[in-house]
Motif scaffolding. Structure first.
Motif, PDB file in Angstrom:
ATOM      1  N   PHE A 325     -76.500  15.843 -55.574  1.00 41.07           N
ATOM      2  CA  PHE A 325     -75.853  14.630 -56.093  1.00 41.07           C
ATOM      3  C   PHE A 325     -74.493  14.424 -55.445  1.00 41.07           C
ATOM      4  O   PHE A 325     -74.160  13.322 -54.997  1.00 41.07           O
ATOM      5  N   ARG A 326     -73.710  15.517 -55.377  1.00 49.77           N
ATOM      6  CA  ARG A 326     -72.383  15.386 -54.770  1.00 49.77           C
ATOM      7  C   ARG A 326     -72.494  15.021 -53.293  1.00 49.77           C
ATOM      8  O   ARG A 326     -71.726  14.190 -52.792  1.00 49.77           O
ATOM      9  N   ALA A 327     -73.458  15.651 -52.592  1.00 51.34           N
ATOM     10  CA  ALA A 327     -73.620  15.358 -51.168  1.00 51.34           C
ATOM     11  C   ALA A 327     -73.979  13.896 -50.940  1.00 51.34           C
ATOM     12  O   ALA A 327     -73.373  13.211 -50.103  1.00 51.34           O
ATOM     13  N   GLN A 328     -74.967  13.386 -51.686  1.00 55.19           N
ATOM     14  CA  GLN A 328     -75.407  12.015 -51.496  1.00 55.19           C
ATOM     15  C   GLN A 328     -74.362  11.017 -51.993  1.00 55.19           C
ATOM     16  O   GLN A 328     -74.158   9.956 -51.389  1.00 55.19           O
ATOM     17  N   PHE A 329     -73.692  11.356 -53.092  1.00 56.13           N
ATOM     18  CA  PHE A 329     -72.701  10.431 -53.650  1.00 56.13           C
ATOM     19  C   PHE A 329     -71.502  10.301 -52.719  1.00 56.13           C
ATOM     20  O   PHE A 329     -71.055   9.198 -52.405  1.00 56.13           O
ATOM     21  N   ILE A 330     -70.981  11.459 -52.261  1.00 53.14           N
ATOM     22  CA  ILE A 330     -69.795  11.419 -51.403  1.00 53.14           C
ATOM     23  C   ILE A 330     -70.116  10.723 -50.084  1.00 53.14           C
ATOM     24  O   ILE A 330     -69.371   9.853 -49.619  1.00 53.14           O
ATOM     25  N   SER A 331     -71.243  11.116 -49.461  1.00 59.34           N
ATOM     26  CA  SER A 331     -71.597  10.474 -48.199  1.00 59.34           C
ATOM     27  C   SER A 331     -71.978   9.011 -48.405  1.00 59.34           C
ATOM     28  O   SER A 331     -71.803   8.185 -47.513  1.00 59.34           O
ATOM     29  N   GLY A 332     -72.490   8.679 -49.600  1.00 60.36           N
ATOM     30  CA  GLY A 332     -72.863   7.301 -49.892  1.00 60.36           C
ATOM     31  C   GLY A 332     -71.682   6.366 -50.001  1.00 60.36           C
ATOM     32  O   GLY A 332     -71.846   5.134 -49.925  1.00 60.36           O
ATOM     33  N   ILE A 333     -70.477   6.911 -50.174  1.00 58.97           N
ATOM     34  CA  ILE A 333     -69.283   6.076 -50.243  1.00 58.97           C
ATOM     35  C   ILE A 333     -68.955   5.481 -48.878  1.00 58.97           C
ATOM     36  O   ILE A 333     -68.315   4.442 -48.781  1.00 58.97           O
ATOM     37  N   ILE A 334     -69.406   6.139 -47.826  1.00 53.97           N
ATOM     38  CA  ILE A 334     -69.046   5.714 -46.471  1.00 53.97           C
ATOM     39  C   ILE A 334     -69.514   4.290 -46.187  1.00 53.97           C
ATOM     40  O   ILE A 334     -68.737   3.451 -45.708  1.00 53.97           O
ATOM     41  N   MET A 335     -70.770   3.993 -46.499  1.00 50.33           N
ATOM     42  CA  MET A 335     -71.307   2.688 -46.111  1.00 50.33           C
ATOM     43  C   MET A 335     -70.607   1.528 -46.821  1.00 50.33           C
ATOM     44  O   MET A 335     -70.203   0.564 -46.169  1.00 50.33           O
ATOM     45  N   PRO A 336     -70.447   1.561 -48.164  1.00 50.58           N
ATOM     46  CA  PRO A 336     -69.708   0.446 -48.785  1.00 50.58           C
ATOM     47  C   PRO A 336     -68.268   0.340 -48.290  1.00 50.58           C
ATOM     48  O   PRO A 336     -67.733  -0.769 -48.192  1.00 50.58           O
ATOM     49  N   SER A 337     -67.661   1.470 -47.969  1.00 47.66           N
ATOM     50  CA  SER A 337     -66.301   1.425 -47.429  1.00 47.66           C
ATOM     51  C   SER A 337     -66.279   0.710 -46.084  1.00 47.66           C
ATOM     52  O   SER A 337     -65.399  -0.122 -45.809  1.00 47.66           O
ATOM     53  N   MET A 338     -67.276   1.043 -45.249  1.00 48.85           N
ATOM     54  CA  MET A 338     -67.353   0.394 -43.944  1.00 48.85           C
ATOM     55  C   MET A 338     -67.684  -1.098 -44.078  1.00 48.85           C
ATOM     56  O   MET A 338     -67.180  -1.923 -43.304  1.00 48.85           O
ATOM     57  N   MET A 339     -68.510  -1.443 -45.040  1.00 46.93           N
ATOM     58  CA  MET A 339     -68.828  -2.858 -45.255  1.00 46.93           C
ATOM     59  C   MET A 339     -67.587  -3.626 -45.685  1.00 46.93           C
ATOM     60  O   MET A 339     -67.357  -4.766 -45.252  1.00 46.93           O
ATOM     61  N   PHE A 340     -66.773  -3.005 -46.522  1.00 49.26           N
ATOM     62  CA  PHE A 340     -65.538  -3.649 -46.963  1.00 49.26           C
ATOM     63  C   PHE A 340     -64.605  -3.871 -45.774  1.00 49.26           C
ATOM     64  O   PHE A 340     -64.046  -4.960 -45.597  1.00 49.26           O
ATOM     65  N   ILE A 341     -64.438  -2.834 -44.948  1.00 49.18           N
ATOM     66  CA  ILE A 341     -63.579  -2.965 -43.765  1.00 49.18           C
ATOM     67  C   ILE A 341     -64.151  -4.011 -42.811  1.00 49.18           C
ATOM     68  O   ILE A 341     -63.416  -4.815 -42.223  1.00 49.18           O
TER      69      ILE A 341
END
Length: 671
Positions: A325-341
């Motif tokens: 869960f921690r692995a997927q959740f933490i790495s899953g933050i990357i894509m929405p962050s990149m979409m925002f940027i």
């Protein structure tokens, strides 16, 4: 029927005995809080190898396919180049439409300069700038002929880009699958080169998880990321070139987001990598627990430990859940962050581009193309970020496979191995010392001689080193000092396959392979004829129970041998050794699972089997070795007594105590 490498497996192999089971007992003790320091090997660790070196080593596995990789890169460059040109041409189509719409609103027959001057005279400076910045012909509408040519050109470009992209994916799929095929073969070869000591220190389910789950995860990672990774990188480069060609100023605006994106991705990926490593280590630990629990399912039920096993499973499963869960959740933050940027970049480009069109310094088509490029520029960056979890998971699995591949191998066979002139079965131990752990002595300065044709029985308490003694003959372990000779040749100078080809083993814990009874007996000598297989079965009394089975010798048994009894399994392994006709025979409690009447019959068969060959017999039931030529009594790795049955009884020493303990009244105290 699966056949292990001959160099790793004796002619007729089972498993077990006093010290063969030693590792398993100590592993269990380690899980309860005791045991040797290596018992926790393969369990989840806190630290992992660096991501960079592991990823580079993983990519290095593609080296044998370098020619095709170069072709894949070339196809990718062509495909991406065509895809990148598309928006620029579409921008030209927009200019044609825009120029036609504006031209219809202007007075026919005037020039572009006159139309712009008239607009300025009317106080419309922005419209005048647009007229001057576009290829407007006053009075002329949309040129549909030119527009059709442009659109057909774009369609042809995109079709060609798709075709080259498909060829790239097709070739890359073959590269990945061949690479994984080679990796599996390399791991299989490595397992056959690992010493028995390695498997003593690893849980079986943990090793299986590395060979299956982790390699499958590497395959999935390479398959899903290689093509996308290559395309994304090439797209970023191609789009950046086109943006610089169209407008260096807007390109600079777009480039501002790259350092921000890299910083965000690196920061998040660094934290999630540890969790992916933990995820796959916990997966291996959970598989090891499941394999152990289901292999010993009957014992778990008999001893009423079901709830404890379930609790242990729940605890391990929760660890795996938390890490995953921690692995997927933490790495899953990357894509929405990149979409925002990326969206911020999109807004900046749209605003600055609109101002440039209004000033007449850029055409509307160029701004439209640049906005598309801006989206294309941020999209591969977002895709690269979204692949971070797959890459991290794959590299974490690669680390575990590399740990297996980098494990210390057994001492290699000599380049010019010695071969006994004649195989008579004379075995000599000369001042042999051996210990599993450096600080735990087991066998020290042991010397003995087994003459050809002799039956040497080895007795003693559990853990005395009986099975270790025969394992040293087989070179399952390397000596710390001293040497063992077979027919005058040091076994350390012999090829392992040659050494073991003349040895037959029947062990306490029998092992059958998935296949027919005929196949399992024939495993001892693949070149044996049908008549020889049947003769071995009759000599070892296998024929008695096989005739009662509906399919006879064609009865298929699974790899656990669950559809035959323990005694019948043992008889089959004895028949296997009988068929091999070895020079040296090792029997480790070979009749422990048969009934008394069958034991008498098997003893006769084994007496015939032992004739004219040297035999080492490990026995707990002393009645089975009364006729041995030499009986060795071992305690704590030392031979404390040796002689015949009658001589040792007369000496009234350790053997006499063991014998008396077995045949005295049940109520007698045994120290």
């Amino acid at each position: 029927m699966t056949r292990p490498s001959p160099s790793a497996t004796p002619v007729s192999a089972g498993g077990g005995g006093d010290d063969t089971g030693r590792a398993a007992r100590e592993m269990s003790a380690a899980r309860r809080g005791g045991g040797p320091p290596w018992a926790s090997a393969g369990m989840p660790a806190e630290k992992s190898m660096d991501f960079g070196p592991s990823a580079r080593r993983l990519m290095g596995m593609l080296a044998p396919e370098r020619a095709l990789v170069a072709l894949v890169v070339a196809l990718g460059i062509i495909s991406v180049t065509l895809s990148v040109i598309g928006p620029k041409i579409l921008g030209h189509a927009t200019d044609v439409i825009f120029a036609g719409v504006i031209g219809q609103q202007l007075t026919p027959g005037t020039t572009t300069a006159e139309a712009a001057a008239a607009a300025r005279a009317a106080g419309n400076e922005t419209f005048a700038n647009v007229i001057e910045g576009s290829s407007v012909v006053p009075g002329q509408g949309i040129d549909f002929g030119l527009l059709g040519q442009v659109l057909l050109g774009v369609i042809a470009i995109y079709v060609a880009a798709s075709l080259f992209g498909w060829m790239q994916s097709y070739l890359l799929n073959g590269i990945v699958q061949r690479t994984i095929f080679s990796l599996r073969r390399e791991v299989e070869d490595k397992l056959n080169r690992l010493p028995l000591r390695y498997f003593d220190r690893q849980q079986r389910g943990e090793v299986l998880s590395r060979v299956t789950n982790d390699i499958d995860n590497i395959s999935q990672t390479l398959q899903q990321t290689m093509s996308q990774l290559l395309t994304s990188v090439l797209t970023v480069v191609g789009v950046l070139v086109m943006m610089l060609v169209i407008s260096p100023l807007l390109a600079l605006v777009a480039l501002v987001t790259i350092p921000v994106s890299m910083y965000v991705t690196k920061t998040i990926a660094k934290r999630s990598q540890k969790q992916f490593v933990a995820q796959w280590r916990y997966t291996g630990a959970l598989n090891a627990h499941i394999e152990e629990a289901f292999t010993g399912h009957e014992l778990v039920r008999v001893f009423g430990r079901r709830h404890e096993v379930e609790a242990d499973f729940t605890q391990r499963n929760e660890r795996l859940f938390d890490a995953s869960f921690r692995a997927q959740f933490i790495s899953g933050i990357i894509m929405p962050s990149m979409m925002f940027i990326g969206n911020l970049n999109y807004v900046l480009v749209a605003v600055v581009g609109g101002l440039r069109v209004a000033s007449g310094s850029m055409s509307l088509g160029d701004v439209q193309a640049f906005i598309q490029y801006s989206r294309q520029f941020t999209q591969p960056l977002t895709q690269l970020a979204s692949m971070a979890n797959l890459l991290q998971s794959g590299v974490a699995s690669a680390e575990r496979v590399f740990e297996l591949l980098d494990a210390e191998e057994q001492v290699p066979d000599p380049t010019s191995p010695a071969v006994p002139v004649t195989r008579r079965g004379r075995v000599v131990f000369e001042h042999v010392s051996f210990r599993y752990e450096p600080d735990k002595p087991l066998i020290d300065d042991l010397s003995l001689t087994a003459e050809p044709g002799q039956t040497v029985a080895i007795v003693g308490p559990t853990g005395a080193g009986k099975t270790t003694l025969v394992n040293l003959i087989m070179r399952f372990y390397e000596l710390d000092s001293g040497r063992i000779t077979l027919d005058g040749v040091d076994t350390a100078t012999m090829d392992r396959a040659t050494l073991r080809s003349g040895v037959g083993m029947v062990l306490q814990d029998t092992w059958l392979f998935g296949g027919t009874i005929r196949d399992n007996i024939g495993y001892g000598n693949p070149a044996a004829s049908e008549e020889q297989v049947l003769a071995a079965a009759r000599a070892t009394y296998v024929d008695r129970f096989v005739r009662s089975l509906p399919d006879g010798y064609d009865t298929v048994i699974d790899d656990e041998g669950s559809n035959v009894s323990a005694g019948e399994k043992q008889l089959i392994t004895i028949a296997r050794a009988f068929l091999a006709d070895p020079t040296l025979l090792i029997l480790d409690e070979a009749t422990s699972s048969v009934d008394t009447r069958t034991e008498v019959l098997v003893q006769r068969a084994m007496a015939a089997l032992r004739s004219d060959r040297t035999s080492f017999v490990i026995a707990h039931r002393l009645s089975t070795i009364r006729d041995a030529d030499l009986i060795l009594v071992m305690e704590s790795g030392r031979i404390v007594e040796q002689g015949t049955h009658d001589e040792l009884l007369a000496a009234r020493g350790a053997y006499h105590n063991l014998y008396s303990a077995q045949f005295s009244a049940a109520a007698a105290d045994v120290e």
